[in-house]
Write a protein that holds these residues in place. Sequence first.
Motif, PDB file in Angstrom:
ATOM      1  N   LEU A 190       0.857  -1.175   0.000  1.00 47.12           N
ATOM      2  CA  LEU A 190       0.000   0.000   0.000  1.00 47.12           C
ATOM      3  C   LEU A 190       0.895   1.226   0.000  1.00 47.12           C
ATOM      4  CD1 LEU A 190      -2.833  -0.846   2.549  1.00 47.12           C
ATOM      5  CD2 LEU A 190      -3.010  -0.698   0.074  1.00 47.12           C
ATOM      6  N   GLY A 191       0.704   2.078  -0.982  1.00 48.82           N
ATOM      7  CA  GLY A 191       1.514   3.280  -1.070  1.00 48.82           C
ATOM      8  C   GLY A 191       0.691   4.504  -0.730  1.00 48.82           C
ATOM      9  N   GLN A 192       0.655   5.446  -1.646  1.00 50.80           N
ATOM     10  CA  GLN A 192      -0.161   6.646  -1.475  1.00 50.80           C
ATOM     11  C   GLN A 192      -1.567   6.345  -1.973  1.00 50.80           C
ATOM     12  OE1 GLN A 192       1.370  10.152  -3.401  1.00 50.80           O
ATOM     13  NE2 GLN A 192      -0.587  11.207  -3.310  1.00 50.80           N
ATOM     14  N   LEU A 193      -2.536   6.361  -1.056  1.00 50.67           N
ATOM     15  CA  LEU A 193      -3.922   6.076  -1.409  1.00 50.67           C
ATOM     16  C   LEU A 193      -4.658   7.381  -1.676  1.00 50.67           C
ATOM     17  CD1 LEU A 193      -4.812   3.274   1.176  1.00 50.67           C
ATOM     18  CD2 LEU A 193      -4.041   3.021  -1.186  1.00 50.67           C
ATOM     19  N   GLU A 194      -5.214   7.494  -2.864  1.00 49.19           N
ATOM     20  CA  GLU A 194      -5.945   8.687  -3.275  1.00 49.19           C
ATOM     21  C   GLU A 194      -7.420   8.310  -3.379  1.00 49.19           C
ATOM     22  OE1 GLU A 194      -2.065   9.932  -5.983  1.00 49.19           O
ATOM     23  OE2 GLU A 194      -3.972   9.418  -6.952  1.00 49.19           O
ATOM     24  N   THR A 195      -8.244   8.879  -2.504  1.00 51.25           N
ATOM     25  CA  THR A 195      -9.623   8.427  -2.338  1.00 51.25           C
ATOM     26  C   THR A 195     -10.614   9.545  -2.621  1.00 51.25           C
ATOM     27  OG1 THR A 195      -8.907   6.861  -0.631  1.00 51.25           O
ATOM     28  CG2 THR A 195     -11.256   7.374  -0.726  1.00 51.25           C
ATOM     29  N   THR A 196     -11.669   9.211  -3.354  1.00 52.10           N
ATOM     30  CA  THR A 196     -12.770  10.135  -3.626  1.00 52.10           C
ATOM     31  C   THR A 196     -14.080   9.447  -3.262  1.00 52.10           C
ATOM     32  OG1 THR A 196     -11.557  11.126  -5.481  1.00 52.10           O
ATOM     33  CG2 THR A 196     -13.924  11.531  -5.379  1.00 52.10           C
ATOM     34  N   LEU A 197     -14.944  10.152  -2.537  1.00 56.69           N
ATOM     35  CA  LEU A 197     -16.244   9.615  -2.132  1.00 56.69           C
ATOM     36  C   LEU A 197     -17.340  10.512  -2.679  1.00 56.69           C
ATOM     37  CD1 LEU A 197     -17.836   7.534  -0.368  1.00 56.69           C
ATOM     38  CD2 LEU A 197     -17.717   9.225   1.474  1.00 56.69           C
ATOM     39  N   SER A 198     -18.368   9.899  -3.260  1.00 61.33           N
ATOM     40  CA  SER A 198     -19.471  10.688  -3.807  1.00 61.33           C
ATOM     41  C   SER A 198     -20.774   9.907  -3.687  1.00 61.33           C
ATOM     42  CB  SER A 198     -19.204  11.046  -5.276  1.00 61.33           C
ATOM     43  OG  SER A 198     -18.978   9.877  -6.047  1.00 61.33           O
ATOM     44  N   SER A 235      -9.488   1.065  -7.692  1.00 62.80           N
ATOM     45  CA  SER A 235     -10.601   0.327  -7.088  1.00 62.80           C
ATOM     46  C   SER A 235     -11.809   1.238  -6.992  1.00 62.80           C
ATOM     47  CB  SER A 235     -10.224  -0.172  -5.684  1.00 62.80           C
ATOM     48  OG  SER A 235      -9.084  -1.008  -5.730  1.00 62.80           O
ATOM     49  N   ARG A 236     -12.952   0.710  -7.416  1.00 60.34           N
ATOM     50  CA  ARG A 236     -14.210   1.447  -7.327  1.00 60.34           C
ATOM     51  C   ARG A 236     -15.203   0.607  -6.536  1.00 60.34           C
ATOM     52  NH1 ARG A 236     -14.774   3.179 -13.723  1.00 60.34           N
ATOM     53  NH2 ARG A 236     -13.729   5.215 -13.578  1.00 60.34           N
ATOM     54  N   PHE A 237     -15.703   1.164  -5.447  1.00 63.42           N
ATOM     55  CA  PHE A 237     -16.675   0.481  -4.602  1.00 63.42           C
ATOM     56  C   PHE A 237     -18.006   1.219  -4.712  1.00 63.42           C
ATOM     57  CE2 PHE A 237     -12.480   0.176  -2.711  1.00 63.42           C
ATOM     58  CZ  PHE A 237     -12.342  -1.163  -2.387  1.00 63.42           C
ATOM     59  N   THR A 238     -19.069   0.501  -5.032  1.00 65.50           N
ATOM     60  CA  THR A 238     -20.411   1.080  -5.056  1.00 65.50           C
ATOM     61  C   THR A 238     -21.237   0.383  -3.984  1.00 65.50           C
ATOM     62  OG1 THR A 238     -20.246   1.531  -7.430  1.00 65.50           O
ATOM     63  CG2 THR A 238     -22.440   1.574  -6.449  1.00 65.50           C
ATOM     64  N   PHE A 239     -21.650   1.151  -2.972  1.00 64.29           N
ATOM     65  CA  PHE A 239     -22.350   0.605  -1.812  1.00 64.29           C
ATOM     66  C   PHE A 239     -23.838   0.922  -1.892  1.00 64.29           C
ATOM     67  CE2 PHE A 239     -18.097   2.005  -0.423  1.00 64.29           C
ATOM     68  CZ  PHE A 239     -17.566   0.801  -0.006  1.00 64.29           C
ATOM     69  N   ALA A 240     -24.656  -0.066  -1.552  1.00 63.99           N
ATOM     70  CA  ALA A 240     -26.087   0.187  -1.395  1.00 63.99           C
ATOM     71  C   ALA A 240     -26.267   1.117  -0.200  1.00 63.99           C
ATOM     72  CB  ALA A 240     -26.833  -1.124  -1.176  1.00 63.99           C
ATOM     73  N   GLY A 241     -26.669   2.355  -0.466  1.00 62.57           N
ATOM     74  CA  GLY A 241     -26.641   3.394   0.560  1.00 62.57           C
ATOM     75  C   GLY A 241     -27.431   3.064   1.805  1.00 62.57           C
TER      76      GLY A 241
END
Length: 256
Positions: A190-198, A235-241
């Motif tokens: 695991l290096g530099q993790l760049e995360t976006t949440l929407s 990695s793209r995670f789509t969660f049932a809200g």
Amino acid sequence: MGNTKTADITDDEILGGATEGLPRYLVIKNHLLDQIRSGQLSTGDKAESENALAKRFDVSRLTVQRAVRELVTEGRLTRVQGSGTFVAPKPKGFSLFEVQDLAREIELQGGEPHTDVLIQRQLVPEKKVCDLLELDDGEPVFEAVLLQRNGDTPIAIEDRYARCDVFPNFLEKDFSQESLYDYFSRRTELGQLETTLSAIMPYPLTCQRLGLGSGDPCLHLERRNRVDGRVVTLSRFTFAGSRFNLTSSYNAAAQF
């Protein structure tokens, strides 16, 4: 705090079997997680000392410290100055910045994880994915799309892209049985993790896979892992809200 508990493990479990090929710190990390998951260690119980784990697994304390540090960061263990390391209370949600192995997250919260492999292939991806992975024109990547369920209830869809030169045997793996996170961990760090949440309104196919209505929102988390300046996974995670909580903890005092 509770008592210290240890579990007997064989040389095969330490050196081979399901742990074969794993980095040593990850073997120790999985060992501690398995103790928590099986109930051998409960909330408040004291884990083995770093010295004892180093001796048990024949590794340096630095290796043990990396495993313990990651579990503390993920909220599985907690350190008490002068007393040791203890099992932390079960999280009330899934960590925003530490989501890696959803099946394990579900299991640690008392669920029944199941992984369905929907897609596993090599392809030249669309331009947006190429740009995010910083690929050369026409460069192929591997992709796996996984449906994570708690029992029969769909929880999330994982869409993971991996560079072919870093993960050459990607297509040979059965990710319904083997953790994709563990596979990634064996090949790179695991290096530099760049995360976006929407928040998103999902496509009809996503609604179908997650068992959602057409107006149900989802949480979408996108993460790049950059190692030595190079993006190696997307990695793209789509969660049932309505079925998923993401949590975050920030220690402001550590900044001063």
